[in-house]
Design a protein around this motif. Structure first.
Motif: not given
Ligand code: NZQ
Ligand code: ZN
Length: 388
Positions: A68-70, A72-74, A100-102, A138-144, A148-150, A159-161, A179-183
């Motif tokens: 249930g993590v959304q 832009n996690p809250g 978001s989950v990490i 499951t997604i190459p993006a945030a680098g979390s 060391p960040n969250t 406020i997002k911080k 694991l990214t194939f479904t993106l």
């Molecule tokens: O929630 P599910 O159903 O899994 O769907 C997710 C979500 O809707 C979907 N998704 C992820 N993997 C998938 C997939 N859908 C199908 N197949 C897959 N394999 O993608 C959507 C976005 O997921 P999210 O976790 O939000 O994406 P992202 O990795 O881009 O994370 C964004 C969050 O990370 C923060 C951002 O601010 C934002 O809140 N950041 C964290 C950082 C850090 N901790 O170091 C640094 C970054 O600058 C960033 O700020």
């Protein structure tokens, strides 16, 4: 180059099928009771979560599952999760998902060892201890997965911080490109933009003499540029997803940023768009970063021109400013080509919201933001107005 300490203790386990050995890697870490966190359901639908859970069973690792993590996690989800996990004697967190989950797992990991409000950590209190976190990405993006960040949204104050601490760096991260194939294409595009942004926040620096990290930043940007369209066209292109997945880690575990002052104004501006309008992080950056660049180009025209020539293949000329601006145009066209937005209105953000965005930014960051150019709140407002 400035003095630095670089501590990246995460064990990266890269490749096909590796998520099926998650239980083994948890057992090697001594995990006894694991809280497995996931997002809105993509890993349920793909069957990947089941494969991971099966590996925990096979390794004899006890666990609790919580989804249930959304995006832009809250904060409310974090509070609920801490409350649910506290009586369960959880000793390890496993995040299955993206940033978001990490980030939620990291917040819970710190919150479980703290009697006060976990948001204190996002308001300046240092994080000194946290339960260990493991990741199945499951997604190459945030680098979390390597950072060391969250980053969490304080839902009450909108406020997002972020906060950071080396104790929040994951113990291990499993990176299986399959694991990214479904993106969906749009999520991949957002991830690509975020990866590039993490490099650019480091690249735009006033610190002189960064011979190694400048070239590393350019190399990662070039590699991402080369494979980006491949994953948009075919999400099952394993080699392209593999390159992107590793680039996402390199872009943000700070190996490309050591020894140099970093900027991070664009992230702070983008975070307010996510906090108020729930914009996807990468989409918010696609709108903000080119506008930030145009506003700051005269801080160091040579640096912008060099990036334009080396990464965006702008022909060298004596007119460095013209080169710099051409590079910014090419960068923005590249993002648009991936299907990303370029204007506030594409994010459904009306111009009338700008004063509120600036007020939120000030509440999150104080009177100035960024380092390459220390932006006043008037500068920040001008950048929001230049998002077109
Ligand atoms: O929630 P599910 O159903 O899994 O769907 C997710 C979500 O809707 C979907 N998704 C992820 N993997 C998938 C997939 N859908 C199908 N197949 C897959 N394999 O993608 C959507 C976005 O997921 P999210 O976790 O939000 O994406 P992202 O990795 O881009 O994370 C964004 C969050 O990370 C923060 C951002 O601010 C934002 O809140 N950041 C964290 C950082 C850090 N901790 O170091 C640094 C970054 O600058 C960033 O700020
Ligand atoms: Zn980011």
């Amino acid at each position: 180059m400035e003095n630095f300490i670089f501590n990246s203790p995460t064990r990266f386990i890269f490749g096909a099928d590796e998520h099926k050995r998650t239980g083994k890697y948890l057992a090697q870490c001594g995990a006894k009771k694991v809280l497995v966190l996931y997002g809105g359901g993509s890993v349920l639908r793909s069957g990947r979560l089941q494969e991971i859970v099966d590996s925990l069973d096979a390794a004899g690792v006890d666990f609790l599952l919580l989804g249930g993590v959304q995006p832009n996690p809250g904060s409310s989800f974090v509070y609920q999760t801490i409350e649910a996990a506290r009586p369960e004697q959880v000793d390890f967190l496993l995040a299955v998902g993206g940033g978001s989950v990490i980030d939620t797992a990291k917040a819970v990991a710190a919150g479980l060892l703290y009697d006060g409000d976990f948001l204190d950590f996002y308001r300046g209190k240092p994080v000194e201890k946290a339960l260990p976190v493991g990741v199945v990405l499951t997604i190459p993006a945030a680098g979390s997965e390597g950072s060391p960040n969250t980053v969490i949204t304080d839902e009450e104050n909108k406020i997002k911080k972020g906060t950071k601490s080396d104790c929040l760096r994951p113990r291990f991260a499993i990176l299986n490109p399959e694991l990214t194939f479904t993106l969906p294409k749009y999520q991949s595009a957002c991830g690509i933009c975020d990866i590039m942004a993490h490099i650019l926040e480091r690249y735009f620096s006033k610190t002189p003499d960064n011979a190694v990290t400048d070239r590393m930043c350019e190399a990662v940007l070039l590699a991402v540029k080369d494979v980006a369209m491949r994953v948009i066209i075919d999400s099952e292109d394993y080699q392209a997803q593999a390159a992107l997945m590793w680039a996402g880690m390199l872009a943000h575990n700070n190996i490309c940023g050591v020894g140099r002052e970093q900027d991070w104004a664009s992230h702070a501006l983008a975070h307010q768009l996510s906090a108020l309008f729930d914009s996807a992080h990468g989409a918010a950056l696609a709108v903000v970063f080119p506008a930030w660049m145009r506003y700051c180009v005269d801080e160091d025209v040579e640096l912008f021109a060099r990036l334009a020539e080396r990464v965006w293949q702008v022909p060298a000329s004596d007119d460095k400013r013209q080169m710099a601006l051409a590079g910014i145009d090419r960068y923005q066209e590249f993002l648009k080509g991936l299907g990303l937005p370029s204007r506030l209105e594409h994010l459904d953000v009306p111009e009338e919201a700008i004063p509120q965005l600036v007020a939120q930014l000030k509440a999150a960051c104080g009177d100035t933001v960024g380092n390459f150019k220390k932006l006043s709140m008037a500068d920040a407002e001008a950048i929001y107005r230049g998002c077109r």
